[in-house]
Structure formats: C-alpha cells, structure tokens
Scaffold this motif. Structure first.
Motif, PDB file in Angstrom:
ATOM      1  N   LYS A   1       0.651  -1.411  -0.016  1.00 31.07           N
ATOM      2  CA  LYS A   1      -0.026  -0.007  -0.021  1.00 31.07           C
ATOM      3  C   LYS A   1       0.832   1.376   0.049  1.00 31.07           C
ATOM      4  O   LYS A   1       0.448   2.167  -0.510  1.00 31.07           O
ATOM      5  CB  LYS A   1      -1.125   0.137   1.114  1.00 31.07           C
ATOM      6  CG  LYS A   1      -2.087  -0.951   1.250  1.00 31.07           C
ATOM      7  CD  LYS A   1      -3.057  -1.042   2.236  1.00 31.07           C
ATOM      8  CE  LYS A   1      -4.212  -2.027   2.208  1.00 31.07           C
ATOM      9  NZ  LYS A   1      -4.932  -1.875   3.380  1.00 31.07           N
ATOM     10  N   ASP A   2       1.936   1.182   0.778  1.00 34.24           N
ATOM     11  CA  ASP A   2       3.040   2.471   0.709  1.00 34.24           C
ATOM     12  C   ASP A   2       3.282   2.721  -0.474  1.00 34.24           C
ATOM     13  O   ASP A   2       3.523   3.816  -1.104  1.00 34.24           O
ATOM     14  CB  ASP A   2       3.897   2.042   1.781  1.00 34.24           C
ATOM     15  CG  ASP A   2       3.702   1.936   3.323  1.00 34.24           C
ATOM     16  OD1 ASP A   2       2.489   2.748   3.582  1.00 34.24           O
ATOM     17  OD2 ASP A   2       4.288   1.598   3.993  1.00 34.24           O
TER      18      ASP A   2
ATOM     19  N   GLU B   1       2.714   5.802  -3.061  1.00 43.79           N
ATOM     20  CA  GLU B   1       3.887   6.792  -3.352  1.00 43.79           C
ATOM     21  C   GLU B   1       3.961   6.978  -4.798  1.00 43.79           C
ATOM     22  O   GLU B   1       4.030   7.854  -5.283  1.00 43.79           O
ATOM     23  CB  GLU B   1       5.334   6.125  -2.987  1.00 43.79           C
ATOM     24  CG  GLU B   1       6.443   6.901  -3.288  1.00 43.79           C
ATOM     25  CD  GLU B   1       7.627   6.406  -2.534  1.00 43.79           C
ATOM     26  OE1 GLU B   1       8.834   6.752  -3.124  1.00 43.79           O
ATOM     27  OE2 GLU B   1       7.498   5.733  -1.563  1.00 43.79           O
ATOM     28  N   ILE B   2       3.585   5.827  -5.438  1.00 43.60           N
ATOM     29  CA  ILE B   2       3.414   5.990  -7.000  1.00 43.60           C
ATOM     30  C   ILE B   2       2.327   6.990  -7.329  1.00 43.60           C
ATOM     31  O   ILE B   2       2.655   7.664  -8.384  1.00 43.60           O
ATOM     32  CB  ILE B   2       3.230   4.411  -7.609  1.00 43.60           C
ATOM     33  CG1 ILE B   2       4.587   3.425  -7.443  1.00 43.60           C
ATOM     34  CG2 ILE B   2       2.697   4.616  -8.964  1.00 43.60           C
ATOM     35  CD1 ILE B   2       4.200   2.305  -8.011  1.00 43.60           C
ATOM     36  N   GLU B   3       1.262   6.924  -6.487  1.00 40.94           N
ATOM     37  CA  GLU B   3       0.179   7.780  -6.960  1.00 40.94           C
ATOM     38  C   GLU B   3       0.662   9.269  -6.807  1.00 40.94           C
ATOM     39  O   GLU B   3       0.158  10.200  -7.595  1.00 40.94           O
ATOM     40  CB  GLU B   3      -1.127   7.340  -6.102  1.00 40.94           C
ATOM     41  CG  GLU B   3      -1.620   6.079  -6.453  1.00 40.94           C
ATOM     42  CD  GLU B   3      -2.032   6.102  -7.947  1.00 40.94           C
ATOM     43  OE1 GLU B   3      -2.827   6.966  -8.636  1.00 40.94           O
ATOM     44  OE2 GLU B   3      -2.203   5.258  -8.747  1.00 40.94           O
ATOM     45  N   GLU B   4       1.233   9.459  -5.695  1.00 40.38           N
ATOM     46  CA  GLU B   4       1.885  10.653  -5.347  1.00 40.38           C
ATOM     47  C   GLU B   4       2.717  11.192  -6.428  1.00 40.38           C
ATOM     48  O   GLU B   4       2.756  12.398  -6.935  1.00 40.38           O
ATOM     49  CB  GLU B   4       2.653  10.752  -4.085  1.00 40.38           C
ATOM     50  CG  GLU B   4       1.701  10.569  -2.852  1.00 40.38           C
ATOM     51  CD  GLU B   4       2.505  10.552  -1.545  1.00 40.38           C
ATOM     52  OE1 GLU B   4       3.832  11.032  -1.634  1.00 40.38           O
ATOM     53  OE2 GLU B   4       2.008  10.214  -0.487  1.00 40.38           O
ATOM     54  N   LEU B   5       3.744  10.367  -6.978  1.00 42.40           N
ATOM     55  CA  LEU B   5       4.588  10.538  -8.049  1.00 42.40           C
ATOM     56  C   LEU B   5       3.814  10.900  -9.397  1.00 42.40           C
ATOM     57  O   LEU B   5       4.229  11.850 -10.145  1.00 42.40           O
ATOM     58  CB  LEU B   5       5.479   9.527  -8.182  1.00 42.40           C
ATOM     59  CG  LEU B   5       6.577   9.253  -7.088  1.00 42.40           C
ATOM     60  CD1 LEU B   5       7.344   8.271  -7.404  1.00 42.40           C
ATOM     61  CD2 LEU B   5       7.444  10.661  -7.188  1.00 42.40           C
ATOM     62  N   LYS B   6       2.774   9.974  -9.486  1.00 41.16           N
ATOM     63  CA  LYS B   6       1.888  10.571 -10.652  1.00 41.16           C
ATOM     64  C   LYS B   6       1.267  11.838 -10.856  1.00 41.16           C
ATOM     65  O   LYS B   6       1.149  12.399 -11.734  1.00 41.16           O
ATOM     66  CB  LYS B   6       0.893   9.580 -11.073  1.00 41.16           C
ATOM     67  CG  LYS B   6       1.167   8.227 -11.559  1.00 41.16           C
ATOM     68  CD  LYS B   6       0.124   6.971 -11.613  1.00 41.16           C
ATOM     69  CE  LYS B   6       0.807   5.837 -12.212  1.00 41.16           C
ATOM     70  NZ  LYS B   6      -0.404   4.706 -12.281  1.00 41.16           N
ATOM     71  N   ALA B   7       0.890  12.207  -9.594  1.00 41.22           N
ATOM     72  CA  ALA B   7      -0.009  13.456  -9.275  1.00 41.22           C
ATOM     73  C   ALA B   7       1.231  14.498  -9.518  1.00 41.22           C
ATOM     74  O   ALA B   7       0.889  15.678 -10.232  1.00 41.22           O
ATOM     75  CB  ALA B   7      -0.592  13.665  -7.928  1.00 41.22           C
TER      76      ALA B   7
ATOM     77  N   LEU C   1       5.588  -0.032 -14.120  1.00 41.00           N
ATOM     78  CA  LEU C   1       6.087  -0.289 -12.890  1.00 41.00           C
ATOM     79  C   LEU C   1       4.782  -0.732 -11.594  1.00 41.00           C
ATOM     80  O   LEU C   1       4.978  -1.685 -11.002  1.00 41.00           O
ATOM     81  CB  LEU C   1       6.740   0.743 -12.020  1.00 41.00           C
ATOM     82  CG  LEU C   1       8.025   0.774 -12.698  1.00 41.00           C
ATOM     83  CD1 LEU C   1       8.787   2.275 -11.931  1.00 41.00           C
ATOM     84  CD2 LEU C   1       8.980  -0.265 -12.598  1.00 41.00           C
ATOM     85  N   ASP C   2       3.713   0.068 -11.892  1.00 42.11           N
ATOM     86  CA  ASP C   2       2.790  -0.357 -11.169  1.00 42.11           C
ATOM     87  C   ASP C   2       2.069  -1.620 -11.490  1.00 42.11           C
ATOM     88  O   ASP C   2       1.772  -2.430 -10.447  1.00 42.11           O
ATOM     89  CB  ASP C   2       1.472   0.894 -11.347  1.00 42.11           C
ATOM     90  CG  ASP C   2       0.298   0.645 -10.375  1.00 42.11           C
ATOM     91  OD1 ASP C   2       0.573   0.159  -9.396  1.00 42.11           O
ATOM     92  OD2 ASP C   2      -0.595   0.838 -10.832  1.00 42.11           O
TER      93      ASP C   2
END
Length: 96
Positions: A4-5, A9-15, A66-67
C-alpha cells in the motif's frame, strides 16, 4: 515498505508528474512579446517544452508499467532487485 505504501507513493509521483506536465504546458502556451532575438529564445523554449513533454510521457508510461509489475512481484523480491541494481551501479562507478 508495504504494498500500500508503494502504491500510494506511485500515486503521489503520478500527481506530481501531472502537475509538472500541466505547468509545462501553461508555460509553453504563453504568448511571446518582443523582437526577433526574443523569438529565437521562444523557439528554443518550444523545443525544450516538447522535449520535456516527451520525458513526462515516458515517465508516465514507466510509472504505469511499474505499477502493473509491482502487483505481480512480492515486495521482498522487488527490494532485492533494487538493492542488486544499486550495488551493481556502485561497483561499476568505482571501476572508472
């Protein structure tokens, strides 16, 4: 680091990537005022903006890839692969 972390983090980087991409588009879309020397700078910036957009697009594709790959690989395995990559990079950089 849990799954989940990593996903958050991937979602934050995408944003962040989307906001940078949006800011780059706004900067490239502003009209240029001035003479011919300034127009040459604007033409250079447009080329750089295109280059930046290409990099952003590639980064988005990489993040989505990567996701998908991280969903299939256990966290310990992914961490071991990352550690091996870092170790290999350090060993190769010391050789030169």
């Amino acid at each position: 680091m849990t799954d989940k972390d990593i996903r958050s983090e991937i979602e934050e980087l995408k944003a962040q990537l989307a906001s940078l991409s949006h800011a780059g588009e706004q900067g490239a879309g502003q009209p240029a005022a001035g003479g011919a020397p300034h127009q040459a700078e604007v033409a250079e910036d447009a080329g750089a903006g295109g280059w930046l957009r290409d990099i952003m697009k590639q980064a988005e594709e990489l993040m989505s890839g990567l996701d998908l790959q991280l969903k299939d690989v256990p966290a310990k395995t992914a961490l071991m692969i990352f550690a091996l990559g870092v170790l290999t990079g350090r060993l190769l950089s010391k050789r030169e």
